[in-house]
Design a protein around this motif. Structure first.
Motif, PDB file in Angstrom:
ATOM      1  N   ASN A 225       0.838  -1.190   0.000  1.00 30.25           N
ATOM      2  CA  ASN A 225       0.000   0.000   0.000  1.00 30.25           C
ATOM      3  C   ASN A 225       0.880   1.249   0.000  1.00 30.25           C
ATOM      4  O   ASN A 225       2.067   1.197   0.326  1.00 30.25           O
ATOM      5  N   PHE A 226       0.279   2.387  -0.328  1.00 26.60           N
ATOM      6  CA  PHE A 226       1.029   3.609  -0.601  1.00 26.60           C
ATOM      7  C   PHE A 226       0.393   4.768   0.151  1.00 26.60           C
ATOM      8  O   PHE A 226      -0.811   5.036  -0.016  1.00 26.60           O
ATOM      9  N   ASN A 260       4.942  -1.825   2.361  1.00 21.28           N
ATOM     10  CA  ASN A 260       4.171  -0.590   2.272  1.00 21.28           C
ATOM     11  C   ASN A 260       5.129   0.596   2.197  1.00 21.28           C
ATOM     12  O   ASN A 260       6.236   0.554   2.728  1.00 21.28           O
ATOM     13  N   THR A 261       4.701   1.663   1.546  1.00 25.00           N
ATOM     14  CA  THR A 261       5.557   2.823   1.324  1.00 25.00           C
ATOM     15  C   THR A 261       4.910   4.077   1.900  1.00 25.00           C
ATOM     16  O   THR A 261       3.738   4.357   1.625  1.00 25.00           O
ATOM     17  N   VAL A 262       5.693   4.835   2.672  1.00 24.55           N
ATOM     18  CA  VAL A 262       5.279   6.126   3.230  1.00 24.55           C
ATOM     19  C   VAL A 262       6.182   7.180   2.598  1.00 24.55           C
ATOM     20  O   VAL A 262       7.374   7.244   2.889  1.00 24.55           O
ATOM     21  N   TYR A 263       5.611   8.020   1.726  1.00 20.20           N
ATOM     22  CA  TYR A 263       6.422   8.864   0.853  1.00 20.20           C
ATOM     23  C   TYR A 263       5.928  10.308   0.832  1.00 20.20           C
ATOM     24  O   TYR A 263       4.734  10.573   0.609  1.00 20.20           O
ATOM     25  N   LYS A 290       8.908   0.985   3.703  1.00 20.94           N
ATOM     26  CA  LYS A 290       9.819   2.060   3.286  1.00 20.94           C
ATOM     27  C   LYS A 290       9.289   3.404   3.764  1.00 20.94           C
ATOM     28  O   LYS A 290       8.098   3.702   3.600  1.00 20.94           O
ATOM     29  N   ILE A 291      10.170   4.214   4.334  1.00 19.20           N
ATOM     30  CA  ILE A 291       9.861   5.571   4.786  1.00 19.20           C
ATOM     31  C   ILE A 291      10.786   6.507   4.021  1.00 19.20           C
ATOM     32  O   ILE A 291      11.980   6.570   4.298  1.00 19.20           O
ATOM     33  N   ILE A 292      10.235   7.221   3.033  1.00 16.74           N
ATOM     34  CA  ILE A 292      11.078   7.922   2.061  1.00 16.74           C
ATOM     35  C   ILE A 292      10.591   9.352   1.852  1.00 16.74           C
ATOM     36  O   ILE A 292       9.403   9.595   1.584  1.00 16.74           O
TER      37      ILE A 292
END
Length: 372
Positions: A225-226, A260-263, A290-292
């Motif tokens: 999820n994004f 999951n990605t936190v961007y 991922k925390i980007i």
């Protein structure tokens, strides 16, 4: 790059699905239904002034699959339930007041919601104000290719938007505030959730929960999820139920909340760390999150007990913190290119965490990285 390419394809699928409304679906009844407080079947049903309905659920039942229900200005004391492909569009001033509504039969929930999208696909919910639901403002359950956009969701008992057992759903350009359980939730109480997106929203002043919650509540899984481009502030400041700007977490053994990605979110003044990952028990898969590229100000205003179980010796984090990862399971996380300022700890890592830290920037941070 592969991660963002997959995300782009997922979002493209959702947006393409919304374009289907009005395409050549065979009409079983009405293509467009107008709902207004003074609507009646005796009117032409061609505008808000001449609305043919005064009940949202009646209009939903009468419109054909792929059609549109237009909700005109007014207060509707109801729970709208959508079980087929359609667009539910609110005109300015359209308010669903869900106070006192009961759960949809078969969904074992503590109360009703404002809008429920259930076991369907290709649905658009846009432009509504939803208030006073005992449970969620908008619940999307066991569905796929659903877009929830440009809604105002406030003073509800749980969250603003709940994606539960969903895939390829997107919540975008909504405002969720003053909700008891948080702003936006992606979870798996009702089944596997994957490839959902929470983007370009505001979650603010939700006292008993996080701005965005990506949570494993069963063993169905919450993956890929994004969460991006959101403004997440003043959430979880209730000391009994503190919350983060974004949390990725589970308390269920054998659960998967992975990849999951936190961007590129802007996050500050939340009860616990701006982005928080909690793997509370051994035997979970929270790998690949991922925390980007996030902009993170002062957070952890309440303090985080973290609550890790064996084999980790739990140590609370009671200082202001930008990003926190605490895990009782062995996990890997990428934390990259974040701008963190005005905290005691920039990045706080506790437990069985293999972290890749790359190109993070710190300003007015006492301890940039704390590993315990």
């Amino acid at each position: 790059m592969r991660t963002f390419a997959k995300i782009g394809l997922a979002l493209g699928s959702v947006l393409a699905s919304t374009a289907m409304f009005g395409s050549g679906v065979a009409s079983a009844s009405i293509r467009t239904a107008y709902v207004a407080p003074n609507g009646t079947w005796q009117k032409a049903n061609n505008s808000c002034r001449n609305a043919g309905f005064n009940n949202i659920n009646t209009a939903i039942s009468q419109v054909s699959a792929g059609g549109t229900v237009v909700v005109c200005k007014g207060v509707y004391r109801t729970q709208a339930v959508i079980r087929k492909s359609l667009a539910l569009i609110g005109r300015p001033g359209a308010v669903i007041d869900a106070k006192g509504q009961k759960p949809v039969p078969g969904l074992h929930l503590p109360g009703g919601s404002g809008v429920v999208v259930l076991r369907t696909r290709h649905v658009l919910v846009r432009g509504l104000v939803v208030v006073h639901a005992k449970f969620d403002a908008i619940l999307v359950a066991k569905s796929t290719n659903v877009q929830v956009s440009e809604n105002i969701l406030e003073h509800n008992g749980d969250v603003g938007v709940d994606f539960n057992g969903t895939s390829f759903a997107i919540a975008t350009h909504n405002v969720a505030r003053f909700n008891g359980g948080g702003g936006f939730l992606i979870a798996d109480d009702l089944g596997h959730s994957s490839a959902d997106a929470v983007t370009w929203n505001v979650a603010s002043h939700n006292p008993g929960g996080c701005g965005v919650i990506v949570a494993g509540h069963s063993t169905a899984g919450v993956v890929k999820n994004f969460v991006a481009h959101n403004l997440l502030t003043y959430n979880g400041i209730n000391k009994k139920q503190p919350g983060a700007g974004v949390v990725i977490a589970s308390e269920v053994k054998g659960e998967t909340v992975a990849d999951n990605t936190v961007y590129d979110n802007t996050i500050y003044r939340n009860g616990i760390a701006g982005v928080t990952i909690h793997s509370h028990v051994n035997g979970q898969d929270l790998d690949g999150n991922k925390i980007i590229g996030n902009k993170i100000g002062k957070n952890n205003l309440v303090g985080d007990t973290i609550g890790l179980g064996p084999p980790v010796t739990n140590k609370p984090d009671l200082r202001t913190t930008g990003i926190l990862v605490g895990s009782s399971s062995r996990i890997h996380v990428l934390i990259s290119s974040n701008a963190i300022q005005n905290n005691f700890y920039g990045i706080f890592i506790e437990g069985r965490v293999d972290s890749t830290l790359r190109n993070n920037h710190f300003h007015n941070v006492v301890v940039p990285v704390k590993i315990t």
